[in-house]
Design a protein around this motif. Structure first.
Motif, short mmCIF file in Angstrom:
data_model
loop_
_atom_site.label_atom_id
_atom_site.label_comp_id
_atom_site.label_asym_id
_atom_site.label_seq_id
_atom_site.Cartn_x
_atom_site.Cartn_y
_atom_site.Cartn_z
N UNK A 267 -13.26 0.15 -8.72
CA UNK A 267 -14.34 1.00 -8.38
C UNK A 267 -14.30 2.35 -9.32
N UNK A 268 -15.48 2.75 -9.67
CA UNK A 268 -15.62 3.76 -10.63
C UNK A 268 -15.97 5.11 -9.73
N UNK A 269 -14.97 6.28 -10.06
CA UNK A 269 -15.28 7.65 -9.19
C UNK A 269 -15.75 8.52 -10.31
N UNK A 270 -16.68 9.39 -10.00
CA UNK A 270 -16.91 10.61 -10.71
C UNK A 270 -15.65 11.62 -11.07
N UNK A 271 -15.85 12.28 -12.10
CA UNK A 271 -14.63 13.44 -12.27
C UNK A 271 -14.35 14.24 -11.05
N UNK A 272 -13.21 14.17 -10.54
CA UNK A 272 -12.79 15.04 -9.32
C UNK A 272 -13.50 15.02 -8.24
N UNK B 35 -18.44 7.25 -3.35
CA UNK B 35 -18.42 5.75 -3.70
C UNK B 35 -20.22 5.74 -3.96
N UNK B 36 -20.15 5.59 -5.10
CA UNK B 36 -21.90 4.88 -5.23
C UNK B 36 -22.22 3.70 -4.80
N UNK B 37 -23.51 3.30 -4.83
CA UNK B 37 -24.00 1.82 -4.38
C UNK B 37 -23.54 1.00 -5.50
N UNK B 38 -23.43 1.41 -6.68
CA UNK B 38 -23.17 0.23 -7.79
C UNK B 38 -21.60 -0.23 -7.51
N UNK B 39 -20.78 0.35 -6.51
CA UNK B 39 -19.56 -0.13 -6.23
C UNK B 39 -19.66 -1.06 -5.12
N UNK B 40 -20.89 -1.37 -4.40
CA UNK B 40 -20.87 -2.26 -3.33
C UNK B 40 -20.38 -3.85 -3.28
N UNK B 41 -20.47 -4.32 -4.66
CA UNK B 41 -19.75 -5.75 -4.84
C UNK B 41 -18.34 -5.59 -4.60
N UNK B 42 -17.81 -4.63 -5.17
CA UNK B 42 -16.41 -4.19 -5.03
C UNK B 42 -15.88 -4.29 -3.68
N UNK C 89 -9.50 9.16 -2.32
CA UNK C 89 -10.58 8.24 -3.10
C UNK C 89 -9.94 7.00 -2.14
N UNK C 90 -8.65 6.84 -1.76
CA UNK C 90 -8.37 5.63 -0.85
C UNK C 90 -8.97 5.81 0.42
N UNK C 91 -9.00 7.10 0.88
CA UNK C 91 -9.73 7.29 2.23
C UNK C 91 -11.25 7.06 2.21
N UNK C 92 -11.68 7.17 1.13
CA UNK C 92 -13.27 6.94 1.02
C UNK C 92 -13.33 5.42 0.90
N UNK C 93 -12.76 4.69 0.49
CA UNK C 93 -12.94 3.16 0.54
C UNK C 93 -12.67 2.79 1.82
N UNK C 94 -11.50 3.35 2.57
CA UNK C 94 -11.17 2.78 3.95
C UNK C 94 -12.31 3.30 4.68
N UNK C 95 -13.02 4.41 4.72
CA UNK C 95 -14.21 4.75 5.54
C UNK C 95 -15.41 3.81 5.35
N UNK C 96 -15.34 3.66 3.93
CA UNK C 96 -16.68 2.58 3.54
C UNK C 96 -16.65 1.17 4.26
N UNK C 97 -15.24 0.82 4.40
CA UNK C 97 -14.93 -0.63 4.81
C UNK C 97 -15.31 -0.47 6.31
#
Length: 465
Positions: free
Chosen positions: A360-365, A369-376, A414-422
């Motif tokens: 998953x690619x994140x922007x600086x600071x 999570x962008x839509x491009x990371x949905x496959x991940x 960032x880990x929290x953002x992935x958890x929220x998305x899932x």
């Protein structure tokens, strides 16, 4: 007068340092004392304190006890009439108790009685006679076998006038001087008290008593409870008369059952046997074993065990491999220690230890999570659904660019953002997913290269161990 007293005391203390004489008290010696100091009247008597001079004659009854007669003289005047001069004469008879009489420095206490006579000069008033009781403390410091320094402090409880019905006063005196000894001890024909226990040899039935030992009138060590063991060796003083005692003066207990011989109705009880109050063995109780497994009911923690089943020391079926399943029920005997087992004693299958790295690619600071990371994210949801019944840890990691505290917070966001998305997009139960940030503390590559820093900026999904 106070200066004289200080000088006298200084002289005594100097003598204490330089003296090397053996003893200040010689038994059965006569003594002559010369002293000087001060006499102090109670303020209500209206009499000035004055210098005080004494002459004493005494006799050492032994080394510990002595009797002494003392005459004293002082001249003084009334406080409110300097022209009213008084001559005072004191006489007293005292009993003295010495402590450590075999030493050069010997403290003592004294008690006695006497009288005080006031004789006004020029017959300005009648002669007045007062009686008193006295007691005091002091010490003697031997300078040689015949001469000793002496200091004495005395309290007088006086009753005014001849008829002994007048006022009562507390007076004091302090004196210092010299004492001379004549005769007694080894200076008379033969040795009078060779062991210096205060009993002359002609009476002493226990000659050679150790120095400092308390003795009776016949020079033998005291035996207060008359059990045949001297007080100095008696560890149980006050034993009742007639009681058999051991060498230490304690009631004898020959068989060691804690019942003394005089009360023991069953002597020679074997060691370790429980006994009653009269020293006899207690009856052995019959042990009940209801399930007949060889363990008494009182100690059996598993009552009702079939008689043919081998049991341990507490009456429970054996568990040879220690997996908490009795051998009789264990379908997997010999399970290694520490392995979790089921009710049959067999190992419980352990969940697979697996993890998934997400690209998953994140922007600086940024933790967005962008839509491009949905496959991940879809891969992560599939991984979680493939491992039901276990908790999932989502780890956030960074490279070492920036401060450690900042990187830790960024990785947690960032880990929290992935958890929220899932949870929100893919329906993963929130109670199964935990977000944790590790910052730059767990690199998987070298942060010195761009490629290494890229590899370290990652999110990992793993099963909780």
């Amino acid at each position: 007068m106070n200066k004289c007293l200080l000088l006298a005391l200084a002289g005594l203390l100097t003598g204490l340092v330089v003296s090397n004489a053996e003893a200040a008290v010689r038994p059965h010696a006569f003594t002559l004392d010369l002293g000087a100091g001060g006499y102090f009247f109670e303020s209500q008597q209206n009499i000035e304190d004055a210098p005080f001079f004494t002459l004493g004659l005494g006799y050492n009854l032994g080394t510990h006890w002595a009797i002494e007669g003392t005459a004293g003289y002082l001249t003084t005047q009334l406080k409110d009439d300097e022209n009213f001069d008084l001559n005072a004469y004191i006489g007293r008879l005292d009993l003295i108790r010495h402590f450590g009489p075999d030493n050069a420095f010997v403290p003592y206490v004294a008690i006695g009685l006497g009288g005080l006579v006031f004789d006004p000069e020029r017959n300005r008033a009648p002669v007045d006679k007062d009686g008193f009781l006295d007691w005091g403390l002091g010490f003697k410091l031997a300078l040689s076998d015949n001469i000793a320094l002496r200091a004495d402090a005395r309290h007088y409880f006086t009753v005014e006038n001849e008829s002994l019905d007048g006022s009562e006063y507390n007076n004091f005196s302090a004196t210092a001087g010299l004492q001379f000894q004549f005769g007694g001890g080894v200076e008379t024909a033969g040795v009078i008290d060779q062991d210096r226990d205060g009993v002359i040899d002609s009476v002493d039935r226990c000659q050679g008593s150790a120095a400092g030992t308390a003795v009776d009138a016949f020079g033998c060590p005291e035996d207060s409870d008359r059990d045949g063991v001297y007080d100095q060796d008696d560890k149980c003083p006050g034993t009742l008369a007639g009681t058999s005692v051991d060498a230490s003066g304690c009631a004898a207990d020959s068989d060691g059952d804690s019942v003394i011989d005089d009360q023991d109705q069953c002597p020679d009880t074997p060691a370790g046997t429980e006994v009653d109050a009269v020293g006899c063995p207690l009856p052995v109780p019959t042990l009940l074993d209801s399930d007949r497994d060889g363990v008494a009911d009182s100690a059996d923690k598993c009552p009702g065990t079939p008689s043919e089943v081998p049991v341990n020391s507490v009456g429970c079926p054996r568990d040879s491999d220690g997996d908490l399943v009795f051998d009789i029920d264990d379908k997997c005997p010999g399970t290694p220690a520490g392995v979790s087992v089921d009710s049959d004693g067999c190992p419980v299958p352990q969940p697979e230890k697996a993890s998934l790295d997400l690209a998953i690619e994140f922007g600086t600071d940024s933790a967005a999570i962008s839509a491009a990371n949905n496959p991940e994210l879809e891969k992560a949801a599939a991984f979680i659904n493939a491992h039901p019944g276990v908790r999932i840890i989502i780890e956030g990691h960074t490279d070492d660019v920036g401060s450690a505290s900042y990187n830790q917070q960024l990785s947690l966001r960032r880990a929290g953002s992935v958890r929220t998305a899932l949870v929100e997009r893919y329906g993963v139960p929130s109670d199964r997913v935990i977000a944790r940030g590790y910052g730059e503390t767990r690199p998987v590559a070298d942060n010195a290269t761009p490629e290494g820093r890229l590899a370290n900026r990652r999110v990992v999904v793993r099963i909780e161990e």
